[in-house]
Design a protein around this motif. Sequence first.
Motif, short mmCIF file in Angstrom:
data_model
loop_
_atom_site.label_atom_id
_atom_site.label_comp_id
_atom_site.label_asym_id
_atom_site.label_seq_id
_atom_site.Cartn_x
_atom_site.Cartn_y
_atom_site.Cartn_z
N SER A 363 23.62 -76.59 36.13
CA SER A 363 23.81 -75.77 37.33
C SER A 363 24.66 -76.51 38.36
CB SER A 363 22.45 -75.41 37.93
OG SER A 363 21.68 -74.67 37.02
N GLU A 364 24.40 -77.79 38.51
CA GLU A 364 25.18 -78.59 39.47
C GLU A 364 26.65 -78.66 39.04
OE1 GLU A 364 23.07 -82.24 39.46
OE2 GLU A 364 21.50 -81.56 40.84
N LYS A 365 26.90 -78.83 37.73
CA LYS A 365 28.28 -78.86 37.24
C LYS A 365 28.97 -77.52 37.50
CE LYS A 365 27.57 -82.26 33.56
NZ LYS A 365 27.61 -82.50 32.08
N ALA A 378 38.70 -74.20 35.05
CA ALA A 378 37.33 -73.97 35.50
C ALA A 378 36.63 -72.93 34.63
CB ALA A 378 37.31 -73.54 36.96
N LEU A 379 37.36 -71.87 34.27
CA LEU A 379 36.77 -70.83 33.41
C LEU A 379 36.43 -71.38 32.03
CD1 LEU A 379 39.08 -67.83 34.35
CD2 LEU A 379 36.62 -68.00 34.78
N GLU A 380 37.32 -72.21 31.48
CA GLU A 380 37.04 -72.81 30.17
C GLU A 380 35.81 -73.72 30.25
OE1 GLU A 380 40.47 -74.85 28.82
OE2 GLU A 380 41.69 -73.02 28.56
N GLU A 381 35.69 -74.49 31.33
CA GLU A 381 34.54 -75.37 31.49
C GLU A 381 33.25 -74.57 31.67
OE1 GLU A 381 32.37 -78.98 31.91
OE2 GLU A 381 34.27 -78.38 30.98
N VAL A 382 33.31 -73.46 32.39
CA VAL A 382 32.12 -72.61 32.56
C VAL A 382 31.66 -72.06 31.22
CG1 VAL A 382 31.36 -70.34 33.41
CG2 VAL A 382 32.42 -71.97 34.97
N GLN A 383 32.61 -71.63 30.38
CA GLN A 383 32.25 -71.13 29.06
C GLN A 383 31.60 -72.22 28.22
OE1 GLN A 383 35.93 -69.56 27.57
NE2 GLN A 383 35.82 -67.70 28.80
N ARG A 384 32.11 -73.44 28.34
CA ARG A 384 31.50 -74.55 27.60
C ARG A 384 30.08 -74.82 28.11
NH1 ARG A 384 30.20 -79.57 27.82
NH2 ARG A 384 30.78 -79.76 30.01
N LEU A 385 29.89 -74.78 29.43
CA LEU A 385 28.56 -74.98 30.01
C LEU A 385 27.59 -73.89 29.56
CD1 LEU A 385 29.47 -76.02 33.68
CD2 LEU A 385 28.79 -77.52 31.78
N GLN A 386 28.09 -72.66 29.47
CA GLN A 386 27.23 -71.56 29.02
C GLN A 386 26.79 -71.76 27.58
OE1 GLN A 386 29.85 -68.30 29.97
NE2 GLN A 386 28.68 -67.76 31.81
N GLU A 387 27.70 -72.24 26.71
CA GLU A 387 27.33 -72.53 25.33
C GLU A 387 26.30 -73.65 25.27
OE1 GLU A 387 28.10 -70.90 22.57
OE2 GLU A 387 29.09 -69.44 23.87
N GLU A 388 26.49 -74.66 26.10
CA GLU A 388 25.53 -75.78 26.14
C GLU A 388 24.18 -75.30 26.65
OE1 GLU A 388 25.23 -80.29 28.07
OE2 GLU A 388 27.11 -79.16 28.15
N TRP A 389 24.19 -74.39 27.64
CA TRP A 389 22.94 -73.82 28.17
C TRP A 389 22.13 -73.14 27.06
CZ3 TRP A 389 20.92 -73.37 33.26
CH2 TRP A 389 19.87 -72.48 33.40
N LYS A 390 22.83 -72.40 26.18
CA LYS A 390 22.14 -71.67 25.10
C LYS A 390 21.42 -72.61 24.14
CE LYS A 390 25.52 -67.88 25.17
NZ LYS A 390 26.60 -67.23 24.39
N LYS A 391 21.94 -73.83 24.00
CA LYS A 391 21.35 -74.77 23.05
C LYS A 391 20.11 -75.47 23.61
CE LYS A 391 25.88 -75.73 20.98
NZ LYS A 391 26.92 -76.75 20.76
N ILE A 392 19.93 -75.41 24.91
CA ILE A 392 18.77 -76.05 25.54
C ILE A 392 17.57 -75.12 25.41
CG2 ILE A 392 17.82 -77.00 27.68
CD1 ILE A 392 20.69 -77.60 28.54
N GLY A 393 16.41 -75.69 25.12
CA GLY A 393 15.21 -74.89 24.93
C GLY A 393 14.62 -74.37 26.24
N SER A 394 13.37 -73.91 26.16
CA SER A 394 12.70 -73.31 27.31
C SER A 394 12.38 -74.35 28.38
CB SER A 394 11.40 -72.62 26.85
OG SER A 394 11.68 -71.65 25.87
#
Length: 589
Positions: A363-365, A378-394
């Motif tokens: 979120s901070e990134k 920035a858009l490419e980095e946001v998409q990468r962060l969103q993919e990384e978010w999906k891999k993190i558990g609950s």
Amino acid sequence: MTDSANMIPTEEATLQASEEKNVHSLTKEEIAAELRRILEEKDVNAHKEVTALKQALFALRQREINEEMNSFVEAGGNPTEFSATPDETEAEAKELIAKFREMRTEYLEAEEKRLEANLEKKKAIVAEMKSIVEDADNVNQHFPRFQELQKEFRDIKEVTPSGEAEIWKEFQQVSEQFYDTLKINKELRDLDFKKNLEAKRRLIEETIALQQEEVITEASRKLQQLHAEWREIGPVVKELRESIWEEFKEASSIIHRKHQEFFDRRKEEEKNNEDAKTAICEEIENIDRASLTTFTAWEEMSEKVKELQAKWRTIGYASRKVNNELYARYRKACDDFFEAKSAYISEVKANLQSNYEKKVALSEKAESLKDAENLSAALEEVQRLQEEWKKIGSVPRKLSDAVWERFSGACRAIYDRKRKVSNERHNLENANLKAKREVIAALKEIPTDIDRREGLRQVKELQNRWNETGHVPYKMKDQLYADYRAVCDTLYGAFNTGREQERRKNFNAQLDTMKGDNRKLRSERDRLMRVLEAKQQELKTYNNNLGFFNIKSAQGNSMLKDMERKMQRIENDIKDIRAKIDMIAAEEK
């Protein structure tokens, strides 16, 4: 008369003890308090309760030692070097148990001496009664003393169990001998026999009434009292002694039989209870805890264990020899399950917290990208962060919504910025579209019959306006350019046709001046041949360069079309030069 002292079954002692108090629910301090109470009250008959308290204490202490050893080993200690921490409550309880044993031992020794003394007293009484019976000539005179001795014998209630039956038998025999040989007043003897007969018939009636008692243990206890009263009642007439006893014994046997059937059923129920409780222990022990990998799975299994616990509470006691052992096994199985559940929950909570910290970092990134100068990066980095978010558990449920809103809000801010830029570009492209359509309309208004130079000047001005105008919407680009190119080609075609006609006319006039002068004609042909060769070389160069163009991009496609137009003009020039050379060749002939 037959002795009835042994008619009550030995199981009565077991029944009278009833169900023991479930001491396994007590703490060590409560167990010690119970032991102190027993000593203060000097309850020497509480040995069974003391034994149960001792077992419960040792079970609790063993569980604590096991937990302490597990912690010691988990901390890296060697099991062979483990030494349990002394427990003051355990030491106090052991001391209280030792004091109880000493108190009970003293009590049992004193009780044994008292019973032996009572037995000796009864023997002495029976001996004196025998001496009276042996003095048959003076038996009537001894009647009062004989009755006193009978009363003294009955007043001594308890003797040692081993001597009770024999001394009672001797007492009964000597009493019967006395009354058989007694030569007293017949009226007195008959009155005594009658009174005894009435008393014994009353006991028979009460025994028959006891057969309807629903609580068989209570009926058995009361029957013991009736048998005690029977023994204290004197004899009846000799003719009725056996029959009245048989009648009483028969009435008693029905209660004895019910009593035995009760114990048989009780033993069967205890065996069934043992089997049912063993099955519950096995079911809890056999739970595959390794397969429980989610909160839901653990909760569902916990509910099942609680159902088994509720079922356990509905099952009665098993036999004394296994009941405590079964309860300890059941308690351990339940404790092991819920300890494993607690360990799982602790581990999952740690993972949830770790996941939460990772999502806060993402979120901070995302928030740091909201004002980035390079929006595309920035858009490419946001998409990468969103993919990384999906891999993190609950994450912890109470924090889930907040961290998601923070992350998604940061992402939305970047996408909103993209939409704003896209809208501005869209408006600009629509304005450019309108401007280029105006250029096409203006090109269509240029007449093809005006002076060629003026027409070309107007076309160039409009083409400059076209080139100075920016991009149009992508889906309109190709069609718009095709319209633009078509009208330009039409205008250039019209103006070039007039130019060629003018050139041809000028060349014909030039040929007229060279007629008859072969030297000038050859010189002009050689010049045209050099121009033709240069044009052909230029066309070849364009053909070679054509293969290097990338026509996938819009810019590449535009340059390709421009090159194709130049090549067409060169081909037209070559055609024109060849026509001129042919014209010179015709004049040379």
